[in-house]
Design a protein around this motif. Structure first.
Motif, mmCIF file in Angstrom:
data_model
loop_
_atom_site.group_PDB
_atom_site.id
_atom_site.type_symbol
_atom_site.label_atom_id
_atom_site.label_comp_id
_atom_site.label_asym_id
_atom_site.label_seq_id
_atom_site.Cartn_x
_atom_site.Cartn_y
_atom_site.Cartn_z
ATOM 1 N N LYS A 1 0.851 -1.119 -0.047
ATOM 2 C CA LYS A 1 0.006 -0.052 -0.005
ATOM 3 C C LYS A 1 0.975 1.317 0.010
ATOM 4 O O LYS A 1 0.493 2.300 -0.811
ATOM 5 N N LYS A 2 1.843 1.338 0.699
ATOM 6 C CA LYS A 2 2.499 2.473 1.189
ATOM 7 C C LYS A 2 3.633 2.676 -0.078
ATOM 8 O O LYS A 2 3.833 3.989 -0.562
ATOM 9 N N PHE A 3 4.306 1.704 -0.700
ATOM 10 C CA PHE A 3 5.624 1.773 -1.487
ATOM 11 C C PHE A 3 5.208 1.063 -2.849
ATOM 12 O O PHE A 3 6.348 1.019 -3.748
ATOM 13 N N GLY A 4 4.030 0.797 -3.143
ATOM 14 C CA GLY A 4 3.685 0.084 -4.361
ATOM 15 C C GLY A 4 4.045 -1.320 -4.048
ATOM 16 O O GLY A 4 4.435 -1.917 -3.224
ATOM 17 N N SER A 5 3.261 -2.121 -5.229
ATOM 18 C CA SER A 5 3.311 -3.840 -5.134
ATOM 19 C C SER A 5 4.692 -4.299 -5.398
ATOM 20 O O SER A 5 5.569 -3.621 -5.661
ATOM 21 N N SER A 6 4.620 -5.731 -5.267
ATOM 22 C CA SER A 6 5.660 -6.518 -5.392
ATOM 23 C C SER A 6 6.524 -6.721 -4.244
ATOM 24 O O SER A 6 7.730 -6.882 -4.555
ATOM 25 N N TRP A 7 6.199 -6.372 -3.019
ATOM 26 C CA TRP A 7 6.986 -6.607 -1.784
ATOM 27 C C TRP A 7 6.970 -8.046 -1.342
ATOM 28 O O TRP A 7 5.953 -8.649 -1.707
ATOM 29 N N HIS A 8 7.940 -8.566 -0.931
ATOM 30 C CA HIS A 8 8.063 -10.024 -0.455
ATOM 31 C C HIS A 8 8.839 -9.875 0.960
ATOM 32 O O HIS A 8 9.516 -8.996 1.189
ATOM 33 N N CYS B 1 13.279 -10.447 6.633
ATOM 34 C CA CYS B 1 13.746 -10.086 5.383
ATOM 35 C C CYS B 1 12.924 -9.476 4.363
ATOM 36 O O CYS B 1 11.830 -10.106 4.138
ATOM 37 N N VAL B 2 12.850 -8.144 4.029
ATOM 38 C CA VAL B 2 11.775 -7.632 3.401
ATOM 39 C C VAL B 2 12.482 -6.666 1.925
ATOM 40 O O VAL B 2 13.462 -6.260 2.117
ATOM 41 N N TRP B 3 12.125 -7.226 0.734
ATOM 42 C CA TRP B 3 12.436 -6.779 -0.676
ATOM 43 C C TRP B 3 11.425 -6.490 -1.547
ATOM 44 O O TRP B 3 10.404 -7.180 -1.378
ATOM 45 N N LYS B 4 11.880 -5.703 -2.474
ATOM 46 C CA LYS B 4 10.903 -5.843 -3.624
ATOM 47 C C LYS B 4 11.567 -6.036 -4.958
ATOM 48 O O LYS B 4 12.708 -5.996 -5.183
ATOM 49 N N CYS B 5 10.664 -6.746 -5.625
ATOM 50 C CA CYS B 5 11.174 -7.375 -6.878
ATOM 51 C C CYS B 5 9.894 -7.435 -7.814
ATOM 52 O O CYS B 5 8.907 -8.334 -7.504
ATOM 53 N N SER B 6 9.787 -6.754 -8.934
ATOM 54 C CA SER B 6 8.585 -6.620 -9.711
ATOM 55 C C SER B 6 8.716 -7.508 -11.023
ATOM 56 O O SER B 6 9.832 -8.039 -11.419
#
Length: 106
Positions: free
Chosen positions: A64-71, A101-106
């Motif tokens: 919601k805060k930083f856009g989709s595709s967070w893991h 561990c939190v990361w974004k990968c689209s």
């Protein structure tokens, strides 16, 4: 009796030392890092016995805060090798041995 008091004091000291978040690696900007770290601590405290619910809460909030595709991965004793977007990774420990561990990968 003295041993019981000493043991309780040692446990309290251990919990105090390991109750803060310890960031092992991050490349996030300062503001995002602070918000993510606070979110992780809140989720881990709220769902202390259910890592899956904590991870779901973190993922949904980050989406919601930083856009989709967070893991999000939460647990003890795991290794990982991931591909992530630059400036979108946080790897931290909370409560001693609980890793997040939190990361974004689209």
């Amino acid at each position: 009796m003295a041993e019981t008091g000493d043991t309780k004091k040692e446990e309290a000291d251990y919990k105090r030392v390991h109750s803060f978040p310890l960031i092992r690696h991050t490349d996030m900007p300062e503001e995002m890092r602070v918000e993510t770290m606070e979110l992780c601590v809140t989720a881990c405290e709220k769902f202390a016995t259910n890592n899956e619910s904590a991870a779901k809460m973190i993922k949904e909030s980050m989406d919601k805060k930083f856009g989709s595709s967070w893991h999000v991965v939460i647990g003890e004793g795991f290794g990982f090798e991931i591909t992530h977007e630059v400036k979108n990774l946080l790897y931290m420990f909370f409560g001693g041995s609980l890793a997040v561990c939190v990361w974004k990968c689209s």
